[in-house]
Write a protein that holds these residues in place. Sequence first.
Motif: not given
Length: 141
Positions: A66-95
């Motif tokens: 749910v958190g990642i989906a919400f970050a994706g929604l706000l990323l689509a709306r152009g909020y800048r803070w969501t880039r950090s959240a998405v970055l952290v998710v991708q780093l966790f995925a890599a680990t």
Amino acid sequence: MQSSTPSSPGQARPVQLVVLVAIVWLEALVLLALAVLYGIELANGQAQVSPGGAIFTMVLLALFGVGIAFAGLLLARGYRWTRSAVLVVQLFAATIGLPTMTGGYVLYGLLILVPAAAALVLLFTKPVFAATQRAVRSSAD
């Protein structure tokens, strides 16, 4: 007349942002599907871990999904803070993906690593950066 705000409804989103949001939503969907799978296994008495562990994992996967989906929604709306959240998710995925791949589950590891790598590349493209400059509050607030 179009506004200069990157996230205004009349302005087209860059294809890089659309693809990035699709990857983020796909990751969220997978986590939610895994949460449902844990719930089904728990209800059938077939959980591979203790019932408490299965419930914890199910709730954790659901919350992250749910958190990642919400970050994706706000990323689509152009909020800048969501880039950090998405970055952290991708780093966790890599680990998670790298040890999975090197542990003998190459296909599963690649299914985790490839979308994460694509998202990381897209996250740092100029069009995505330019489209995600919306502040949480405007200067008029």
